[in-house]
Design a protein around this motif. Structure first.
Motif, PDB file in Angstrom:
ATOM      1  N   VAL A  97     -10.548  -1.777  -9.484  1.00  0.00           N
ATOM      2  CA  VAL A  97     -10.975  -0.383  -9.312  1.00  0.00           C
ATOM      3  C   VAL A  97      -9.989   0.545 -10.009  1.00  0.00           C
ATOM      4  O   VAL A  97      -8.776   0.466  -9.795  1.00  0.00           O
ATOM      5  CB  VAL A  97     -11.073  -0.031  -7.818  1.00  0.00           C
ATOM      6  N   VAL A  98     -10.522   1.422 -10.847  1.00  0.00           N
ATOM      7  CA  VAL A  98      -9.703   2.393 -11.572  1.00  0.00           C
ATOM      8  C   VAL A  98     -10.097   3.803 -11.148  1.00  0.00           C
ATOM      9  O   VAL A  98     -11.156   4.019 -10.558  1.00  0.00           O
ATOM     10  CB  VAL A  98      -9.870   2.233 -13.096  1.00  0.00           C
ATOM     11  N   ALA A  99      -9.240   4.747 -11.445  1.00  0.00           N
ATOM     12  CA  ALA A  99      -9.528   6.141 -11.110  1.00  0.00           C
ATOM     13  C   ALA A  99     -10.704   6.644 -11.934  1.00  0.00           C
ATOM     14  O   ALA A  99     -10.783   6.399 -13.141  1.00  0.00           O
ATOM     15  CB  ALA A  99      -8.300   7.005 -11.370  1.00  0.00           C
ATOM     16  N   GLY A 100     -11.614   7.341 -11.271  1.00  0.00           N
ATOM     17  CA  GLY A 100     -12.740   7.955 -11.959  1.00  0.00           C
ATOM     18  C   GLY A 100     -12.543   9.450 -12.077  1.00  0.00           C
ATOM     19  O   GLY A 100     -11.423   9.960 -11.988  1.00  0.00           O
ATOM     20  N   ASP A 101     -13.635  10.171 -12.239  1.00  0.00           N
ATOM     21  CA  ASP A 101     -13.522  11.631 -12.382  1.00  0.00           C
ATOM     22  C   ASP A 101     -13.712  12.356 -11.063  1.00  0.00           C
ATOM     23  O   ASP A 101     -13.792  13.587 -11.040  1.00  0.00           O
ATOM     24  CB  ASP A 101     -14.532  12.141 -13.416  1.00  0.00           C
ATOM     25  N   GLN A 102     -13.806  11.610  -9.950  1.00  0.00           N
ATOM     26  CA  GLN A 102     -13.922  12.167  -8.596  1.00  0.00           C
ATOM     27  C   GLN A 102     -15.225  12.921  -8.360  1.00  0.00           C
ATOM     28  O   GLN A 102     -15.395  13.564  -7.318  1.00  0.00           O
ATOM     29  CB  GLN A 102     -12.738  13.111  -8.297  1.00  0.00           C
ATOM     30  N   ARG A 103     -16.174  12.839  -9.301  1.00  0.00           N
ATOM     31  CA  ARG A 103     -17.402  13.613  -9.148  1.00  0.00           C
ATOM     32  C   ARG A 103     -18.229  13.111  -7.963  1.00  0.00           C
ATOM     33  O   ARG A 103     -18.891  13.882  -7.279  1.00  0.00           O
ATOM     34  CB  ARG A 103     -18.223  13.561 -10.445  1.00  0.00           C
ATOM     35  N   GLY A 104     -18.184  11.806  -7.712  1.00  0.00           N
ATOM     36  CA  GLY A 104     -18.960  11.276  -6.608  1.00  0.00           C
ATOM     37  C   GLY A 104     -18.587  11.884  -5.267  1.00  0.00           C
ATOM     38  O   GLY A 104     -19.450  12.102  -4.403  1.00  0.00           O
ATOM     39  N   ARG A 105     -17.305  12.179  -5.095  1.00  0.00           N
ATOM     40  CA  ARG A 105     -16.866  12.773  -3.817  1.00  0.00           C
ATOM     41  C   ARG A 105     -17.464  14.157  -3.619  1.00  0.00           C
ATOM     42  O   ARG A 105     -17.752  14.564  -2.487  1.00  0.00           O
ATOM     43  CB  ARG A 105     -15.342  12.854  -3.780  1.00  0.00           C
ATOM     44  N   THR A 106     -17.639  14.878  -4.719  1.00  0.00           N
ATOM     45  CA  THR A 106     -18.147  16.245  -4.592  1.00  0.00           C
ATOM     46  C   THR A 106     -19.611  16.285  -4.195  1.00  0.00           C
ATOM     47  O   THR A 106     -20.096  17.315  -3.727  1.00  0.00           O
ATOM     48  CB  THR A 106     -17.964  17.007  -5.915  1.00  0.00           C
ATOM     49  N   ILE A 107     -20.342  15.158  -4.392  1.00  0.00           N
ATOM     50  CA  ILE A 107     -21.758  15.145  -4.013  1.00  0.00           C
ATOM     51  C   ILE A 107     -22.012  14.202  -2.835  1.00  0.00           C
ATOM     52  O   ILE A 107     -23.153  13.853  -2.545  1.00  0.00           O
ATOM     53  CB  ILE A 107     -22.651  14.758  -5.211  1.00  0.00           C
TER      54      ILE A 107
END
Length: 329
Positions: A194-204
């Protein structure tokens, strides 16, 4: 020979030799397991030890040909072999150009001799030695001279044909996960760190674990109901069930229309923990829909919610394989 698992060289069972089964064994499908079980029965009847001889990397990579898409990375293949036949030893030969340049005689004397082969089992089309000069007849001739018996194992399958790695890959490539599962005897899985993503999933409202380095064969891009295992860290043993979830495999056309590198984004239901750096195995249990582009994040969020509900329904009643220890499969 650079790697062994199970009983290591130098450890003895009190027996006087081995039944050696040679092959790539990618996917360790139902046909492979039938061969290993046959070898184990023969070994037991003759007072010998069963051994699998396999190769890494794939010979095609070394010889300049295109290697087929991978079904099981090496560590997974070894674990599945050992699970199929308790007490089986897996010997991994490092396949490089020097190994490929061995004559059939040198292969038989050094490789099979080091393994203490008394019986050698191979497929009907087995070739070995430099320029693939050795065939079954040559192996049989060398065996009579060097003191081992040669057997050609039978192919097993169903009404469609023999179980094979090629058949499994073709089923995965066209998205027929049920057919792939029939051949493999388990769900096809993708694995990676698992690598760092753009965190967009958390916002939705749908945080995801992002995997970019999965080495296994991909099915068509799309959304899948998945079962997730956490793979052991260094010094630990055995994969463990992490949970169930929904995953998107693809290039995320809604949020990154120029992306070319595919990724697997996994949302684990009912868990909220930091998985960065964790190694996961994601079993593809059911295809939900193809990957598609949406007009915006609101439309994407609404579709993911529907996907998640469908995935929950698809996964109801699924339980871990009892032979897999603490893992799903």
């Amino acid at each position: 020979m650079d790697r062994q698992s199970g009983s290591q060289r130098g450890e003895t069972s009190g027996r006087t030799g081995t039944v050696v089964v040679i092959g790539n064994f990618d996917g360790l499908h139902r046909g492979h397991r039938a061969v290993l079980e046959e070898a184990a029965r023969m070994a037991r009847d003759r007072g010998l030890d069963p051994v699998v001889l396999t190769f890494d990397p794939h010979p095609a990579e070394v010889l300049g040909r295109k290697a087929p898409p991978l079904l099981t990375p090496l560590a997974r293949k070894i674990a599945l072999c050992e699970r199929a036949v308790p007490g089986l030893r897996v010997s991994v030969a490092h396949f490089d150009r020097a190994f490929a340049a061995q004559s059939p005689r040198v292969f038989a004397e050094r490789v099979l001799g080091d393994l203490g082969a008394r019986v050698v089992m191979v497929g009907q089309n087995f070739r070995f030695g430099a320029q693939r000069a050795g065939d079954f007849a040559e192996l049989e001739r060398l065996g009579k001279e060097l003191g081992f018996e040669t057997r050609s194992h039978a192919l097993v399958g169903d009404a469609t044909g023999p179980w094979s790695s090629t058949r499994a890959r073709e089923a995965i490539a066209r998205g027929d996960l049920d057919e792939a599962r029939r051949i493999l005897g388990r769900w096809h899985a993708l694995s990676g760190t698992v690598v760092a993503g753009d965190q967009r999933g958390r916002t939705i409202g749908f945080p995801t674990a992002n995997i970019l380095d999965a080495p296994e064969a991909f099915p068509p891009f799309g959304v899948y109901a998945v079962l997730i295992d956490r793979l052991p860290a260094e010094g630990e043993r055995g994969a463990k069930v992490l949970g169930v979830g929904v995953a998107n495999l693809g290039v995320r056309p809604t949020v990154d229309p120029t992306a070319a590198r595919p990724r697997l984004e996994v949302h684990v239901f009912d868990r909220n923990e930091d998985l960065y750096g964790a190694r996961l195995r994601v079993h593809l249990a059911r295809h939900i829909r193809p990957e598609q582009r949406f007009a915006g994040l609101d439309a994407l969020k609404a579709q993911i919610a529907r996907d998640a509900e469908e995935a929950r329904r698809a996964l109801e009643g699924i339980t871990p394989d009892p032979e897999a220890g603490s893992a799903w499969a």
